[in-house]
Each structure stands twice: as structure tokens, then as C-alpha cells.
Design an enzyme around this catalytic site. Structure first.
Site, PDB file in Angstrom:
ATOM      1  N   LYS A   1     -61.124 -21.528  35.841  1.00 50.91           N
ATOM      2  CA  LYS A   1     -61.979 -20.858  36.819  1.00 50.91           C
ATOM      3  C   LYS A   1     -61.774 -19.354  36.683  1.00 50.91           C
ATOM      4  O   LYS A   1     -60.920 -18.891  35.953  1.00 50.91           O
ATOM      5  CB  LYS A   1     -61.596 -21.265  38.268  1.00 50.91           C
TER       6      LYS A   1
ATOM      7  N   SER B   1     -68.591 -26.472  36.352  1.00 51.77           N
ATOM      8  CA  SER B   1     -68.221 -25.534  37.414  1.00 51.77           C
ATOM      9  C   SER B   1     -68.275 -24.089  36.952  1.00 51.77           C
ATOM     10  O   SER B   1     -68.277 -23.188  37.781  1.00 51.77           O
ATOM     11  CB  SER B   1     -66.820 -25.846  37.926  1.00 51.77           C
TER      12      SER B   1
END
Lengths: 182, 169
Positions: B91, B38
């Protein structure tokens, strides 16, 4: 002893003592973060379980780390609106539960129903008339829970465990009743 | 007698070492492996043919930021997933409290509430982030990733990439 030997001895002693202090600090940190910690509780939102004045409670970290904190437990959590602030509330429901709550008990009887999403809990203060809780900021992710409150250590008059149901009578009054039987 | 006291000393030293290690890892910094794609190409860029513990990127996560929770756009953070508190995700913060984020799926604009942030992976096609679970409370953040430590050819500071699109102030 020569000057150098004396100097070396002093340095070694200083290092040993500092290492001891460092070890003590680490032990305190590990106990506080993983086992048991203290918290200051104040405010009207958990009346009558907790009084308006400052109270000191013990919280244990093991339940919240293992996902064992459930409905009825009083927990300390980081506020979703300010990560540096801690609030103390009671868990009313966990993921999947259907919660029906009175939105604004001071002004109306309107209720709303919500299903608590996965990984979240619904918290409310015992004093729903004066509490800023999940009815305002929504369900709280489990990761914000810091610990479960299990014992009150100050004020000394109400030393004792915290139950899974909101108190119906101020614990301070209960102590007075026991000592003066009428 | 001497072997038991030796064993006792070994136990004491390991216990002390463990306590100190745990404290340092909680309060100063720790090294964590990054799994998944990701955050490609920042971590685990797509030329790895196999992924395993020795080919995952390892990053240095600093914990000093947790004393005052002062984060900004572009910080790569480690946080507990709001759907499962046991899972930690990594993230990039692309929105801070007060920002408006335009959600591409509906034509809405979402305002990030006080005390929350919007996190997105650098690889939008393969990332489960705020576009699925909404803004996350800053209290879920467990550290900020500052440097890549492994593999050796990509050792270096992590850039603060500013968000591309999706923001309108």
C-alpha cells in the site's frame, strides 16, 4: 610466466578469495536471519530474570517465523514506537486471550481488562514496576517479533536456559547458593 | 565415482547460489507480484480481463530502506498485515508520525502515534488498509516498491503521489 599471465593469475586469485568471503557473509546472514541470532539485553524491565547490566542472549528465529511463540516465552521485538529499537519482554497472552493487568502498580491497584486482537500479542516485562510494555503501547502485532530468547551466554556465571516463567530469584544468586551450601 | 562427484558439485553450487540469492533478496532488492486491485491504477489497472501469475504486475522492492526506516509520504511499501503476520500487503504511506488523519466514517481525527504510519491503497473502494486496521508500526514494513518490472508496457519508476484529502495538519 609473462606479465599478462601473472596479472591474470593474481586477478583470478583475488576474485576467488572475494567470492569465498561473499559466500561466508551470505551464510552468516542466512543463519542470523532465519535460524539463530544474538541480542544484548539491558535495563530494569526484566528483573530478576535479566540483570540491570548488559547480558548477551541467544534467540532462535524459527518459533517466531512459524507462529509458535506463545505465552511464557521471552521474545525480542521491534519497539512499536521506534522501529530501530529492540526490546526484550515476555509474552503474556496471544490473540483472543483475556488479559487483566495492573495499569500502574507503583501508584495504584487499578486494573484493566483487554482482549488481545487477532494477529497481536501482549507483552510485559517481568518487573512490572519499571517496565515500558504493552500496558503503555498496547498489543503488539505478531510481525514485530524478532525471535524467542532461549539461552543466556553472558555473563558466564549465569549461562543457561531461559524458562517460561519469570524467575523469582536472581539467577546470579542461585549460582552462589549452589557453590556455598550453608 | 564421477557421477556422484558431479551430483555433489551441482548440490554445492545450488546451495551457494541459494544462499547468495536469499541474502541479496533480503538485503538489496527482490521482485514481487502484486495481487488484487487495491492499488489500481498504479498496479493491476482495470483493463486486465484475467488475472493470473503472468498478468499480475511485478514490482521491484528495495530493502536498503530497512537499515534506517526513513520513509515519507507517497512511498509504496510492502508490510506484514497487522491482522496476520504471514500475509504481506502493498500500500502507499499517506501519513507519518504526528500527522492527523480524518476518518470519514466517524467525525474523529486520529493522530498517528510515534513510530507508526497510515497506509492506504490507491483504489479506496477496494482496499483493506489503515481505514480498517488503524495505523501500523513502521517495524512491520518489509521493503519499498520503487519500479514496475512487468508488464513491459508499464515498466517504469513508481510515482510518489502525495495524499489527496483526509489530512489536516
Amino acid at each position: 610466466m609473462s606479465l599478462f599471465q601473472l596479472w591474470a593469475f593474481i586477478v583470478k586469485e583475488a576474485l576467488d578469495k572475494s567470492f569465498l568471503v561473499a559466500k561466508f557473509f551470505c551464510a552468516v546472514h542466512v543463519t542470523d536471519t532465519y535460524l539463530c541470532s544474538t541480542a544484548l539485553v539491558h535495563g530494569p524491565s526484566m528483573l530478576p530474570t535479566f540483570n540491570l547490566t548488559n547480558e548477551i542472549v541467544l534467540l532462535e528465529r524459527i518459533s517466531t517465523q512459524n507462529g509458535k511463540a506463545g505465552p511464557g516465552d521471552v521474545v525480542v521485538l521491534r519497539s512499536p514506537e521506534n522501529p530501530r529499537k529492540f526490546v526484550t519482554k515476555r509474552i503474556i497472552g496471544t490473540e483472543g486471550d483475556n488479559i487483566t493487568y495492573i495499569v500502574d502498580p507503583k501508584n495504584s491497584d487499578r486494573t484493566e481488562t483487554i482482549i488481545v486482537p487477532k494477529g497481536h500479542v501482549w507483552v510485559q516485562g517481568d518487573n512490572i514496576y519499571n517496565s515500558y510494555d504493552s500496558r503503555n503501547f498496547g498489543p503488539v502485532p505478531y510481525g514485530l517479533l524478532q525471535g524467542k530468547v532461549f539461552w543466556r551466554i553472558w555473563p558466564a556465571g549465569v549461562f543457561g536456559s531461559i524458562g517460561r516463567r519469570p524467575e523469582t530469584v536472581d539467577p546470579a544468586l542461585k549460582v552462589v547458593e549452589q557453590s556455598n551450601p550453608s | 565415482m564421477r557421477s556422484t562427484s558431479f551430483l555433489w558439485n551441482v548440490c554445492k553450487s545450488s546451495f551457494t547460489f541459494g544462499l547468495i540469492g536469499l541474502t541479496v533478496s533480503d538485503r538489496v532488492a527482490s521482485v514481487v507480484p502484486v495481487r488484487g486491485l487495491s492499488m489500481s491504477p498504479t498496479f493491476n489497472p482495470p483493463n486486465n480481463t484475467s488475472s493470473g501469475l503472468f498478468t499480475d504486475d511485478h514490482v521491484l522492492v528495495e530493502k536498503r530502506c530497512l537499515t534506517d526506516y526513513k520513509f515519507s509520504h507517497g512511498d509504496v511499501v510492502v508490510f506484514c498485515s497487522p491482522r496476520n503476520y504471514k500475509e504481506k500487503q502493498i500500500k502507499r504511506i499517506t501519513g507519518m508520525p504526528g500527522d492527523w488523519i480524518s476518518v470519514p466514517s466517524s467525525y474523529d481525527a486520529v493522530r498517528i502515534p510515534e513510530g507508526h504510519c497510515w497506509v492506504e491503497g490507491d483504489n479506496p473502494t477496494d482496499s483493506l488498509d489503515s481505514r480498517s486496521f488503524g495505523p501500523i508500526p513502521l517495524g512491520l514494513i518489509r521493503g519499498r516498491a520503487t519500479h514496475v518490472l512487468w508488464p513491459p508496457q508499464r515498466v517504469g519508476k513508481i510515482d510518489k503521489k502525495l495524499p489527496r484529502s483526509g489530512l489536516s495538519f
